[in-house]
Write a protein that holds these residues in place. Structure first.
Motif, short mmCIF file in Angstrom:
data_model
loop_
_atom_site.label_atom_id
_atom_site.label_comp_id
_atom_site.label_asym_id
_atom_site.label_seq_id
_atom_site.Cartn_x
_atom_site.Cartn_y
_atom_site.Cartn_z
N GLU A 57 20.00 8.40 17.95
CA GLU A 57 19.01 9.34 17.43
C GLU A 57 18.41 8.82 16.13
OE1 GLU A 57 16.38 12.29 17.05
OE2 GLU A 57 17.59 11.79 18.82
N SER A 58 19.24 8.17 15.31
CA SER A 58 18.72 7.64 14.04
C SER A 58 17.74 6.50 14.28
CB SER A 58 19.87 7.18 13.14
OG SER A 58 20.41 5.94 13.53
N VAL A 59 17.90 5.75 15.37
CA VAL A 59 16.94 4.69 15.71
C VAL A 59 15.67 5.31 16.28
CG1 VAL A 59 16.52 2.59 17.05
CG2 VAL A 59 18.81 3.06 16.15
N ARG A 60 15.83 6.28 17.17
CA ARG A 60 14.66 6.92 17.78
C ARG A 60 13.83 7.69 16.76
NH1 ARG A 60 18.71 8.60 22.55
NH2 ARG A 60 18.20 6.94 24.07
N SER A 61 14.44 8.06 15.63
CA SER A 61 13.74 8.83 14.61
C SER A 61 13.08 7.95 13.55
CB SER A 61 14.72 9.79 13.92
OG SER A 61 15.26 10.71 14.84
N GLN A 62 13.11 6.63 13.74
CA GLN A 62 12.50 5.73 12.77
C GLN A 62 10.99 5.90 12.73
OE1 GLN A 62 14.20 3.20 10.64
NE2 GLN A 62 15.71 4.77 11.19
N SER A 63 10.43 5.76 11.54
CA SER A 63 8.97 5.81 11.41
C SER A 63 8.32 4.58 12.02
CB SER A 63 8.59 5.94 9.93
OG SER A 63 9.05 4.81 9.20
N TYR A 64 9.05 3.49 12.14
CA TYR A 64 8.57 2.28 12.80
C TYR A 64 9.04 2.33 14.25
CZ TYR A 64 7.53 -2.63 13.65
OH TYR A 64 7.00 -3.80 14.14
N ASP A 65 8.10 2.17 15.21
CA ASP A 65 8.47 2.46 16.60
C ASP A 65 8.32 1.31 17.59
OD1 ASP A 65 5.74 2.34 16.76
OD2 ASP A 65 5.46 4.39 17.51
N ASN A 66 7.90 0.12 17.13
CA ASN A 66 7.84 -1.00 18.07
C ASN A 66 9.22 -1.64 18.16
OD1 ASN A 66 7.04 -2.97 19.84
ND2 ASN A 66 5.87 -4.15 18.35
N VAL A 67 10.12 -0.92 18.82
CA VAL A 67 11.54 -1.23 18.75
C VAL A 67 12.15 -1.26 20.16
CG1 VAL A 67 13.80 -0.42 17.92
CG2 VAL A 67 11.77 -0.17 16.47
N GLU A 68 12.98 -2.24 20.37
CA GLU A 68 13.81 -2.35 21.56
C GLU A 68 15.26 -2.07 21.15
OE1 GLU A 68 14.38 -5.98 24.67
OE2 GLU A 68 14.94 -6.44 22.60
N ILE A 69 15.95 -1.21 21.88
CA ILE A 69 17.35 -0.88 21.57
C ILE A 69 18.24 -1.54 22.63
CG2 ILE A 69 19.03 0.93 21.12
CD1 ILE A 69 16.68 2.86 20.69
N VAL A 70 19.11 -2.44 22.18
CA VAL A 70 20.02 -3.15 23.08
C VAL A 70 21.44 -2.68 22.81
CG1 VAL A 70 20.86 -5.40 23.85
CG2 VAL A 70 18.49 -5.17 23.05
N ILE A 71 22.03 -2.00 23.77
CA ILE A 71 23.43 -1.57 23.66
C ILE A 71 24.30 -2.53 24.48
CG2 ILE A 71 25.10 0.24 24.20
CD1 ILE A 71 22.92 2.27 23.79
N VAL A 72 25.33 -3.07 23.86
CA VAL A 72 26.25 -3.95 24.56
C VAL A 72 27.58 -3.24 24.73
CG1 VAL A 72 27.37 -6.20 24.62
CG2 VAL A 72 25.11 -5.96 23.55
N ASP A 73 27.86 -2.82 25.98
CA ASP A 73 29.15 -2.23 26.31
C ASP A 73 30.14 -3.37 26.42
OD1 ASP A 73 31.41 -1.14 27.47
OD2 ASP A 73 30.34 0.05 28.95
N ASP A 74 31.01 -3.47 25.41
CA ASP A 74 31.88 -4.64 25.28
C ASP A 74 33.18 -4.45 26.07
OD1 ASP A 74 32.65 -7.15 24.32
OD2 ASP A 74 33.67 -6.28 22.59
N GLY A 75 33.04 -4.33 27.38
CA GLY A 75 34.21 -4.20 28.25
C GLY A 75 35.02 -2.95 27.98
N SER A 76 34.35 -1.84 27.72
CA SER A 76 35.05 -0.60 27.37
C SER A 76 35.89 -0.07 28.53
CB SER A 76 34.05 0.48 26.97
OG SER A 76 33.35 0.12 25.81
N PRO A 77 37.16 0.30 28.28
CA PRO A 77 37.94 0.99 29.31
C PRO A 77 37.27 2.28 29.76
CG PRO A 77 39.36 0.22 27.54
CD PRO A 77 37.96 0.01 27.08
#
Length: 256
Positions: free
Chosen positions: A45-65
């Protein structure tokens, strides 16, 4: 050069992810148990609320159980991989990222709304910068904890963080950083064998390539909680100074 093993990956790009982003936000995520608090939605939410919006969000699920499963995925790049630790996850996310600027955010931290805009503006004004960082505040379940300014705490003068100051101590919080992808790709990336201090060697290597800039504003909020890697190290009695010395020693041995 940063060339992690990216063979055994699952990558899904949401339909609303920009095709040509300026900034890629890389968030490593790991959930060991279902009962452990999950702060990822706050970070997103803090990324989506940025005033700058030319943004790609990359989440890396690091082998989570426990599979990392954001509530909304249409604006995310989700990478799933075998566990490599936070450094390895950030390396993989950075290679996959399409932005010319990379910003790291831990899944339990969050940003204030002008964070990306102000860092992008600094990189535009000073294209020679290989890394930038901002001031920050701590927070926990009891709210925010204001500290003296990062500049005063770390005896920073001017707009840059010198290599000598950085060598003395890892004074750059990971979730406050931004760097050109081109500069990052000239390094080996983060140490994937460490669970603490994995970012320090990268900051040192970048600082050897060019100047490190600093924004004297509290634009990042760092969460303090028992489940964090810092919390685990504290309970185990790890001394920060010892960790820093070991990190520097490992860096020197690698370089020599």
């Amino acid at each position: 050069m940063l060339v992690p093993n990216i063979g055994d990956l699952e990558v899904k790009r949401g339909s609303r992810v920009p095709a040509v982003p300026r900034v890629s936000v890389v968030i490593p995520a790991f959930r060991p148990r279902p009962e452990q608090p999950d702060y990822l939605e706050e970070a997103l939410e803090s990324v989506r609320s940025q005033s700058y919006d030319n943004v790609e969000i990359v989440i890396v699920d690091d082998g989570s159980p426990v599979k990392v499963a954001p509530e909304r995925t249409d604006d995310l790049v989700i990478v799933r991989q075998p566990n490599t630790g936070p450094g390895g996850a950030r390396n993989v996310g950075s290679v996959i990222a399409r932005g010319t600027l990379i910003a790291f955010l831990d899944s339990d931290d969050r940003w204030r709304a002008e964070k990306l805009a102000k860092q992008v503006a600094l990189h535009d004004r000073r294209p020679e910068l290989v890394l930038t960082a901002t001031d920050f505040v701590h927070f926990d379940d009891n709210g925010l904890r204001e500290l003296p300014s990062w500049r005063d705490r770390n005896k920073i003068t001017g707009e840059d963080v010198s290599f000598e100051r950085l060598f003395f101590e890892n004074c750059i919080p990971c979730s406050s950083t931004m760097m050109p992808k081109a500069a990052l790709m000239r390094t080996p990336g983060m140490n994937r064998h460490r669970r603490m201090g994995e970012d320090y060697g990268l900051w040192l290597r970048l600082a050897m390539l060019g100047p490190v800039g600093y924004i004297d504003e509290k634009l990042m909020e760092h969460r303090s909680h028992a489940g964090s890697l810092m919390g685990q190290q504290t309970r185990e009695g790890t001394i920060e100074q010892r960790m820093l010395i070991e990190t520097v020693r490992g860096f020197i041995e690698t370089e020599l």
